[in-house]
Scaffold this motif. Structure first.
Motif, mmCIF file in Angstrom:
data_model
loop_
_atom_site.group_PDB
_atom_site.id
_atom_site.type_symbol
_atom_site.label_atom_id
_atom_site.label_comp_id
_atom_site.label_asym_id
_atom_site.label_seq_id
_atom_site.Cartn_x
_atom_site.Cartn_y
_atom_site.Cartn_z
ATOM 1 N N ALA A 65 13.856 26.942 -8.382
ATOM 2 C CA ALA A 65 13.196 25.994 -9.285
ATOM 3 C C ALA A 65 12.043 25.284 -8.591
ATOM 4 C CB ALA A 65 14.210 24.973 -9.802
ATOM 5 N N GLY A 66 12.187 25.006 -7.289
ATOM 6 C CA GLY A 66 11.121 24.313 -6.569
ATOM 7 C C GLY A 66 9.854 25.137 -6.500
ATOM 8 N N VAL A 67 9.972 26.412 -6.184
ATOM 9 C CA VAL A 67 8.806 27.290 -6.123
ATOM 10 C C VAL A 67 8.189 27.438 -7.510
ATOM 11 C CG1 VAL A 67 8.029 29.634 -5.611
ATOM 12 C CG2 VAL A 67 9.681 28.503 -4.105
ATOM 13 N N ALA A 68 9.019 27.540 -8.535
ATOM 14 C CA ALA A 68 8.500 27.668 -9.897
ATOM 15 C C ALA A 68 7.715 26.424 -10.303
ATOM 16 C CB ALA A 68 9.657 27.914 -10.871
ATOM 17 N N ALA A 69 8.239 25.256 -9.957
ATOM 18 C CA ALA A 69 7.535 24.013 -10.281
ATOM 19 C C ALA A 69 6.213 23.935 -9.537
ATOM 20 C CB ALA A 69 8.425 22.817 -9.935
ATOM 21 N N TYR A 70 6.214 24.353 -8.271
ATOM 22 C CA TYR A 70 4.968 24.316 -7.496
ATOM 23 C C TYR A 70 3.932 25.277 -8.081
ATOM 24 C CZ TYR A 70 1.748 24.419 -3.570
ATOM 25 O OH TYR A 70 0.615 24.333 -2.781
ATOM 26 N N ASN A 71 4.361 26.429 -8.509
ATOM 27 C CA ASN A 71 3.426 27.371 -9.126
ATOM 28 C C ASN A 71 2.833 26.808 -10.425
ATOM 29 O OD1 ASN A 71 3.710 29.279 -7.111
ATOM 30 N ND2 ASN A 71 5.376 30.367 -8.147
ATOM 31 N N ARG A 72 3.648 26.090 -11.199
ATOM 32 C CA ARG A 72 3.128 25.430 -12.410
ATOM 33 C C ARG A 72 2.099 24.371 -12.025
ATOM 34 N NH1 ARG A 72 8.481 24.723 -13.790
ATOM 35 N NH2 ARG A 72 8.273 22.445 -13.831
ATOM 36 N N LEU A 73 2.399 23.639 -10.945
ATOM 37 C CA LEU A 73 1.468 22.606 -10.477
ATOM 38 C C LEU A 73 0.115 23.217 -10.144
ATOM 39 C CD1 LEU A 73 1.023 19.632 -9.362
ATOM 40 C CD2 LEU A 73 1.761 20.553 -7.156
ATOM 41 N N LEU A 74 0.115 24.318 -9.414
ATOM 42 C CA LEU A 74 -1.142 24.961 -9.030
ATOM 43 C C LEU A 74 -1.903 25.478 -10.248
ATOM 44 C CD1 LEU A 74 -0.126 27.019 -5.857
ATOM 45 C CD2 LEU A 74 -1.137 24.737 -5.982
ATOM 46 N N LYS A 75 -1.173 25.981 -11.211
ATOM 47 C CA LYS A 75 -1.820 26.544 -12.395
ATOM 48 C C LYS A 75 -2.441 25.475 -13.279
ATOM 49 C CE LYS A 75 -0.903 29.586 -16.347
ATOM 50 N NZ LYS A 75 0.128 30.422 -17.045
ATOM 51 N N VAL A 76 -1.674 24.408 -13.539
ATOM 52 C CA VAL A 76 -2.160 23.363 -14.453
ATOM 53 C C VAL A 76 -3.309 22.582 -13.831
ATOM 54 C CG1 VAL A 76 -1.518 21.223 -15.638
ATOM 55 C CG2 VAL A 76 0.061 23.163 -15.620
ATOM 56 N N HIS A 77 -3.234 22.345 -12.519
ATOM 57 C CA HIS A 77 -4.214 21.478 -11.860
ATOM 58 C C HIS A 77 -5.140 22.263 -10.936
ATOM 59 C CE1 HIS A 77 -1.951 18.021 -13.367
ATOM 60 N NE2 HIS A 77 -0.857 18.645 -12.952
ATOM 61 N N ALA A 78 -5.353 23.537 -11.227
ATOM 62 C CA ALA A 78 -6.166 24.387 -10.352
ATOM 63 C C ALA A 78 -7.591 23.861 -10.199
ATOM 64 C CB ALA A 78 -6.185 25.819 -10.902
ATOM 65 N N THR A 79 -8.201 23.447 -11.307
ATOM 66 C CA THR A 79 -9.592 22.988 -11.248
ATOM 67 C C THR A 79 -9.725 21.742 -10.376
ATOM 68 O OG1 THR A 79 -10.027 23.890 -13.457
ATOM 69 C CG2 THR A 79 -11.559 22.226 -12.626
ATOM 70 N N ARG A 80 -8.825 20.808 -10.536
ATOM 71 C CA ARG A 80 -8.911 19.564 -9.747
ATOM 72 C C ARG A 80 -8.628 19.824 -8.279
ATOM 73 N NH1 ARG A 80 -10.556 16.377 -7.214
ATOM 74 N NH2 ARG A 80 -10.121 14.136 -7.077
ATOM 75 N N PHE A 81 -7.693 20.703 -7.983
ATOM 76 C CA PHE A 81 -7.405 21.021 -6.587
ATOM 77 C C PHE A 81 -8.607 21.700 -5.923
ATOM 78 C CE2 PHE A 81 -2.612 21.053 -7.453
ATOM 79 C CZ PHE A 81 -2.443 19.818 -6.833
ATOM 80 N N ALA A 82 -9.266 22.611 -6.643
ATOM 81 C CA ALA A 82 -10.433 23.296 -6.087
ATOM 82 C C ALA A 82 -11.548 22.297 -5.787
ATOM 83 C CB ALA A 82 -10.920 24.373 -7.057
ATOM 84 N N ALA A 83 -11.750 21.337 -6.680
ATOM 85 C CA ALA A 83 -12.783 20.325 -6.456
ATOM 86 C C ALA A 83 -12.431 19.438 -5.264
ATOM 87 C CB ALA A 83 -12.961 19.485 -7.713
ATOM 88 N N ALA A 84 -11.164 19.089 -5.132
ATOM 89 C CA ALA A 84 -10.736 18.259 -4.009
ATOM 90 C C ALA A 84 -10.924 18.985 -2.689
ATOM 91 C CB ALA A 84 -9.275 17.861 -4.190
ATOM 92 N N PHE A 85 -10.646 20.279 -2.679
ATOM 93 C CA PHE A 85 -10.808 21.062 -1.453
ATOM 94 C C PHE A 85 -12.275 21.108 -1.029
ATOM 95 C CE2 PHE A 85 -11.353 25.062 0.856
ATOM 96 C CZ PHE A 85 -10.382 24.918 1.848
ATOM 97 N N LYS A 86 -13.176 21.340 -1.979
ATOM 98 C CA LYS A 86 -14.600 21.380 -1.643
ATOM 99 C C LYS A 86 -15.095 20.022 -1.148
ATOM 100 C CE LYS A 86 -15.960 25.187 -4.688
ATOM 101 N NZ LYS A 86 -16.820 25.613 -5.835
ATOM 102 N N ALA A 87 -14.622 18.967 -1.787
ATOM 103 C CA ALA A 87 -15.036 17.632 -1.367
ATOM 104 C C ALA A 87 -14.503 17.315 0.032
ATOM 105 C CB ALA A 87 -14.529 16.600 -2.374
ATOM 106 N N LEU A 88 -13.310 17.754 0.332
ATOM 107 C CA LEU A 88 -12.736 17.506 1.649
ATOM 108 C C LEU A 88 -13.485 18.298 2.715
ATOM 109 C CD1 LEU A 88 -10.526 15.969 3.088
ATOM 110 C CD2 LEU A 88 -8.961 17.860 2.641
#
Length: 230
Positions: free
Chosen positions: A97-120
Motif C-alpha cells: 500500500a505504501g508504494v501504491a500511495a507513493y506512485n499516486r503521489l507522483l502521478k497527481v503532483h508530477a507537474t509541481r514536483f518537476a517545477a520544484a526540481f528545476k527551481a532547486l
C-alpha cells in the motif's frame, strides 16, 4: 615433736598457685559488613546508535541544524518528496500500500514536483562552481538522512499516514502542507539527537567517576635499563 615445715611450704605453694595471673580473655569484634554498591552501568547510545555518531549542532532556539531547516518553498517540497519516497521503500515493506500511495503521489503532483526540481537546480547553479556535484551530493544526503536506522520506527509512524494523506490530495494542494509536514517528519530526528546529546553527557559523567587505571607499556618494561629513584 613433729615439724610442721612441710605443711607450711605446701600451703605457700598452694597460695602462689592461686595468685598466678590469668590470661585475660580477648573479646572478638566482628567488623561491620560494608555494602559496596555495584558500579553504575556504562551508558549506551539511544536506539542502538553508534557510540561515535556525528550529529547536527544545536541551534539557539533549542533545536538542531538539520538539513530540513531554512529551506526555500521548492526545496521544502522536494525534501517532502524524498522523505515519502524513503517511507514507501523502507516502512512496512511487506505491505504494497505504501508504494501504491507513493506512485499516486507522483502521478497527481508530477507537474509541481518537476517545477520544484528545476527551481532547486537553479538554486545550486546560482552558487557557481561545480554545482551538479554539489546538488547530487545534497540529494544523496537528504535520502540518507530520512533513512537513518535509529530513527526509522519513529519516522515511519509519522510518514506512512502522511503518505496516504498527501497522495489523495488534489493537484496544487501540496504547497500548503509541505512546510508543516516536513517539520513533523523532522521531529523524530530532533528527538533522537536530543537523546543522543543526553547519552554523551551521561557517558562523560560516568567516565569521570571511574577509578584510574595504571597501564605499563610491556615493550618499555622489558627493554629499558634505566633505574630511577625518588
Amino acid at each position: 615433736m613433729r615439724s610442721r615445715l612441710p605443711l607450711v611450704v605446701a600451703c605457700g605453694v598452694a597460695l602462689l598457685a592461686g595468685c598466678a595471673r590469668r590470661t585475660p580473655e580477648v573479646a572478638t569484634v566482628t567488623p561491620p559488613t560494608i555494602l559496596v554498591p555495584p558500579p553504575a552501568p556504562k551508558p549506551k547510545p539511544p536506539q542502538g546508535a553508534a557510540p561515535n555518531l556525528v550529529i547536527p549542532a544545536t541551534t539557539p532556539d533549542g533545536g538542531y541544524a538539520t538539513l530540513n531547516r531554512g529551506l526555500s518553498p521548492d526545496a521544502t517540497l522536494w525534501h517532502l518528496r524524498a522523505a515519502l519516497n524513503v517511507a514507501a521503500l523502507q516502512c512496512n515493506i511487506g505491505d504494497p500500500a505504501g508504494v501504491a500511495a507513493y506512485n499516486r503521489l507522483l502521478k497527481v503532483h508530477a507537474t509541481r514536483f518537476a517545477a520544484a526540481f528545476k527551481a532547486l537546480e537553479a538554486e545550486y547553479k546560482r552558487g557557481g562552481g561545480d554545482w551538479q556535484d554539489r546538488f547530487d551530493d545534497a540529494m544523496t544526503r537528504v535520502y540518507n538522512y530520512f533513512a537513518q536506522p535509529p530513527v526509522r520506527d519513529a519516522f515511519c509512524a509519522r510518514a506512512l499516514p502522511m503518505l496516504t494523506q498527501v497522495a489523495d490530495m488534489p493537484a496544487g494542494g501540496l504547497d500548503a502542507v509541505a512546510a508543516p509536514n516536513i517539520e513533523a517528519l523532522d521531529q523524530p530526528f530532533v528527538d533522537f539527537y536530543r537523546a543522543y546529546d543526553r547519552y554523551r553527557a551521561d557517558l562523560s559523567t560516568w567516565t569521570a567517576a571511574q577509578p584510574p587505571v595504571l597501564t605499563v607499556d610491556p615493550q618499555i618494561l622489558t627493554t629499558s635499563t634505566d633505574v630511577t629513584a625518588h
